[in-house]
Design an enzyme around this catalytic site. Structure first.
Site, PDB file in Angstrom:
ATOM      1  NE  ARG A  25      -2.111  -1.542   3.474  1.00 33.50           N
ATOM      2  CZ  ARG A  25      -2.429  -2.763   3.895  1.00 33.50           C
ATOM      3  NH1 ARG A  25      -3.511  -3.335   3.459  1.00 33.50           N
ATOM      4  NH2 ARG A  25      -1.698  -3.395   4.774  1.00 33.50           N
TER       5      ARG A  25
ATOM      6  CG  ASP B 199       6.636  -6.523  -2.682  1.00 29.69           C
ATOM      7  OD1 ASP B 199       6.500  -7.758  -2.571  1.00 29.69           O
ATOM      8  OD2 ASP B 199       5.983  -5.710  -2.014  1.00 29.69           O
TER       9      ASP B 199
ATOM     10  CB  ALA C 205       9.243   0.392   7.021  1.00 29.30           C
ATOM     11  NE  ARG C 206       5.899  -1.168  13.012  1.00 30.54           N
ATOM     12  CZ  ARG C 206       5.061  -0.158  12.750  1.00 30.54           C
ATOM     13  NH1 ARG C 206       5.510   0.970  12.255  1.00 30.54           N
ATOM     14  NH2 ARG C 206       3.764  -0.262  12.993  1.00 30.54           N
TER      15      ARG C 206
ATOM     16  CG  ASP D 189       8.784   8.456  11.194  1.00 32.43           C
ATOM     17  OD1 ASP D 189       8.858   9.511  11.867  1.00 32.43           O
ATOM     18  OD2 ASP D 189       7.762   7.750  11.149  1.00 32.43           O
TER      19      ASP D 189
ATOM     20  CD  GLU E 246       9.991   3.851  17.075  1.00 32.60           C
ATOM     21  OE1 GLU E 246       8.773   3.923  17.345  1.00 32.60           O
ATOM     22  OE2 GLU E 246      10.412   3.770  15.922  1.00 32.60           O
TER      23      GLU E 246
ATOM     24  CG  HIS F 210       6.879   5.460  14.809  1.00 29.87           C
ATOM     25  ND1 HIS F 210       7.232   4.176  15.093  1.00 29.87           N
ATOM     26  CD2 HIS F 210       5.883   5.352  13.879  1.00 29.87           C
ATOM     27  CE1 HIS F 210       6.500   3.330  14.397  1.00 29.87           C
ATOM     28  NE2 HIS F 210       5.667   4.033  13.636  1.00 29.87           N
TER      29      HIS F 210
ATOM     30  CB  ALA G 193       5.825   8.483   8.731  1.00 33.76           C
TER      31      ALA G 193
HETATM   32  N1  LIG Z   1       6.140   5.304  10.291  1.00 36.95           N
HETATM   33  C1  LIG Z   1       4.832   5.191  10.433  1.00 36.95           C
HETATM   34  O1  LIG Z   1       4.173   6.040  11.051  1.00 36.95           O
HETATM   35  C2  LIG Z   1       4.130   4.032   9.789  1.00 36.95           C
HETATM   36  C3  LIG Z   1       2.732   4.068   9.667  1.00 36.95           C
HETATM   37  C4  LIG Z   1       2.076   3.021   9.009  1.00 36.95           C
HETATM   38  C5  LIG Z   1       2.800   1.943   8.512  1.00 36.95           C
HETATM   39  N2  LIG Z   1       4.155   1.921   8.674  1.00 36.95           N
HETATM   40  C6  LIG Z   1       4.927   0.796   8.172  1.00 36.95           C
HETATM   41  O2  LIG Z   1       5.043   0.842   6.765  1.00 36.95           O
HETATM   42  C7  LIG Z   1       5.348  -0.469   6.280  1.00 36.95           C
HETATM   43  C8  LIG Z   1       4.575  -0.771   5.014  1.00 36.95           C
HETATM   44  O3  LIG Z   1       3.192  -0.723   5.280  1.00 36.95           O
HETATM   45  P1  LIG Z   1       2.119  -1.120   4.158  1.00 36.95           P
HETATM   46  O4  LIG Z   1       0.784  -0.727   4.700  1.00 36.95           O
HETATM   47  O5  LIG Z   1       2.558  -0.629   2.827  1.00 36.95           O
HETATM   48  O6  LIG Z   1       2.254  -2.703   4.192  1.00 36.95           O
HETATM   49  P2  LIG Z   1       1.809  -3.736   3.058  1.00 36.95           P
HETATM   50  O7  LIG Z   1       1.568  -5.015   3.767  1.00 36.95           O
HETATM   51  O8  LIG Z   1       0.719  -3.173   2.210  1.00 36.95           O
HETATM   52  O9  LIG Z   1       3.104  -3.850   2.137  1.00 36.95           O
HETATM   53  C9  LIG Z   1       4.300  -4.425   2.576  1.00 36.95           C
HETATM   54  C10 LIG Z   1       4.959  -5.045   1.355  1.00 36.95           C
HETATM   55  O10 LIG Z   1       6.279  -5.431   1.695  1.00 36.95           O
HETATM   56  C11 LIG Z   1       6.580  -6.600   0.928  1.00 36.95           C
HETATM   57  N3  LIG Z   1       7.757  -7.215   1.534  1.00 36.95           N
HETATM   58  C12 LIG Z   1       7.867  -7.887   2.701  1.00 36.95           C
HETATM   59  N4  LIG Z   1       9.155  -8.227   2.902  1.00 36.95           N
HETATM   60  C13 LIG Z   1       9.859  -7.764   1.838  1.00 36.95           C
HETATM   61  C14 LIG Z   1      11.232  -7.778   1.497  1.00 36.95           C
HETATM   62  N5  LIG Z   1      12.153  -8.355   2.268  1.00 36.95           N
HETATM   63  N6  LIG Z   1      11.593  -7.203   0.338  1.00 36.95           N
HETATM   64  C15 LIG Z   1      10.684  -6.608  -0.464  1.00 36.95           C
HETATM   65  N7  LIG Z   1       9.385  -6.559  -0.193  1.00 36.95           N
HETATM   66  C16 LIG Z   1       8.982  -7.121   0.962  1.00 36.95           C
HETATM   67  C17 LIG Z   1       5.305  -7.410   0.957  1.00 36.95           C
HETATM   68  O11 LIG Z   1       5.268  -8.336  -0.112  1.00 36.95           O
HETATM   69  C18 LIG Z   1       4.257  -6.308   0.827  1.00 36.95           C
HETATM   70  O12 LIG Z   1       3.873  -6.100  -0.528  1.00 36.95           O
HETATM   71  C19 LIG Z   1       5.056  -1.419   7.451  1.00 36.95           C
HETATM   72  O13 LIG Z   1       6.268  -1.780   8.069  1.00 36.95           O
HETATM   73  C20 LIG Z   1       4.276  -0.571   8.418  1.00 36.95           C
HETATM   74  O14 LIG Z   1       4.450  -0.994   9.738  1.00 36.95           O
HETATM   75  C21 LIG Z   1       4.819   2.935   9.283  1.00 36.95           C
END
Ligand SMILES: NC(=O)c1ccc[n+]([C@@H]2O[C@H](COP(=O)([O-])OP(=O)(O)OC[C@H]3O[C@@H](n4cnc5c(N)ncnc54)[C@H](O)[C@@H]3O)[C@@H](O)[C@H]2O)c1
Length: 320
Positions: A152, A172, A230-231, A255, A260, A279, A281
């Protein structure tokens, strides 16, 4: 069903209360983060909305009425998923409340790093009015952004970076090329690491801890930057520090970090070529409201025996 918000550090839960009131239901706000506090304060609950509270085997054993736990946000690492499934407890989250914000934040970090905004702000205010300190900066259309994780948020980020003129590489294993994303050059992780001028991470931590180590940074261009919204843990922070000091990469925009909240004396914070945010974002006023509404709507759906939108674990006999 008896619904508790176990814990929540938001200013108010009026949005949640309105969703429940419209559905003819009530919700009780508690201040329970530890296992014992949850057991004491929410002991007869059937549905929990949780922020930081730990929902462990001990909690599940002590509260047999519990049927559904839904988390404010994406990560469900405070909930023991295996035990929840064993106890027949459905777990859910709200993954899609701030996709634009997270992608926008990554774009903001990308632009700050690539246009050297923070560094030049500091230099101009504290040292000298002198653009030459920023040399070299390159045109976006001559640079490639590597997007790791095309879910997403990764796809949202890729479309925005593309609109700004960057060339886009993506990795991906589950990405399927489509008309909409035909500008993404889908490549191996190895190729993305070696050829990107900026790498932005949009993957879960699960299975990816330490994916970016000193070895990885050594393979990146010396002029490249890394962005992590991401994390924490996906980047090994000691290795990042070493890579920034040794000039293996040119900068980082972070971020999310390992432990944390991170104290301000963290050694990474003293690196001029690192930008850090706490954190945040996901955050905008609109995203926060959307999260609160969606989490309550999920609880109402579950209570009504309707299909929930965002199940995490798969249970038998539930309408997911
Ligand atoms: N910083 C923030 O405030 C914040 C807020 C929301 C989400 N996030 C983080 O953003 C990240 C992505 O969220 P999302 O909603 O897009 O998730 P999502 O599940 O829609 O997409 C994650 C994608 O990563 C792919 N993936 C997994 N391991 C992989 C790897 N080693 N190499 C390549 N691709 C890989 C999966 O196939 C998937 O398509 C998550 O870690 C989520 O926790 C951060």
């Amino acid at each position: 069903m008896k619904v508790y918000i176990t814990d929540c550090d938001h200013d108010s839960v009026d949005i949640e209360k309105k969703v429940f009131a419209d559905a003819g239901m009530e919700v009780t706000l508690c201040n329970a983060k530890s296992e014992d506090e949850v057991i004491d304060q929410c002991g007869d609950g059937e549905i929990f909305i949780v922020q930081y509270a730990k929902i462990t085997k001990k909690v599940m054993d002590a509260i047999p009425s519990l049927k559904y736990v839904v988390r404010y946000g994406v990560g469900v690492d405070t909930i023991d998923l295996l035990e929840a499934t064993k106890h027949g407890i459905q777990v859910g989250n709200v993954p899609d409340y701030g996709m634009n914000e997270v992608a926008d934040h990554a774009i903001a970090l990308l632009l700050s790093l690539k246009r050297k905004i923070i560094m030049m702000n500091d230099n101009t205010k504290n040292n000298k009015w002198d653009y030459q300190k920023s040399i070299p900066i390159h045109r976006f259309s001559k640079q490639t952004v590597g997007v790791v994780g095309l879910g997403r948020i990764g796809r949202n980020f890729a479309s925005k970076a593309h609109a700004l003129g960057f060339n886009i590489m993506g990795y991906d294993p589950y990405f399927k090329k489509s008309e909409e994303f035909n500008y993404i050059d889908s490549v191996s992780l190895e190729k993305l690491i070696e050829n990107s001028d900026a790498i932005s991470l949009h993957i879960p931590s699960d299975g990816n801890i330490g994916l970016f180590s000193y070895e990885t940074f050594k393979k990146m261009k010396d002029s490249a930057v890394i962005i992590n919204v991401a994390r924490g843990g996906i980047i090994n922070e000691n290795d990042l520090d070493k890579a920034l000091i040794n000039g293996e990469i040119a900068g980082a925009g972070i971020d999310c970090m390992e432990n944390e909240p991170v104290p301000s004396d963290n050694k990474l914070f003293s690196r001029d070529n690192l930008i850090v945010t706490p954190h945040m974002a996901w955050y905008s006023e609109e995203a926060a409201s959307e999260l609160k509404r969606k989490v309550a709507e999920e609880a109402v759906r579950f209570s009504n025996g309707e299909k929930i939108h965002y199940p995490i674990n798969k249970l038998e006999n539930t309408p997911v």
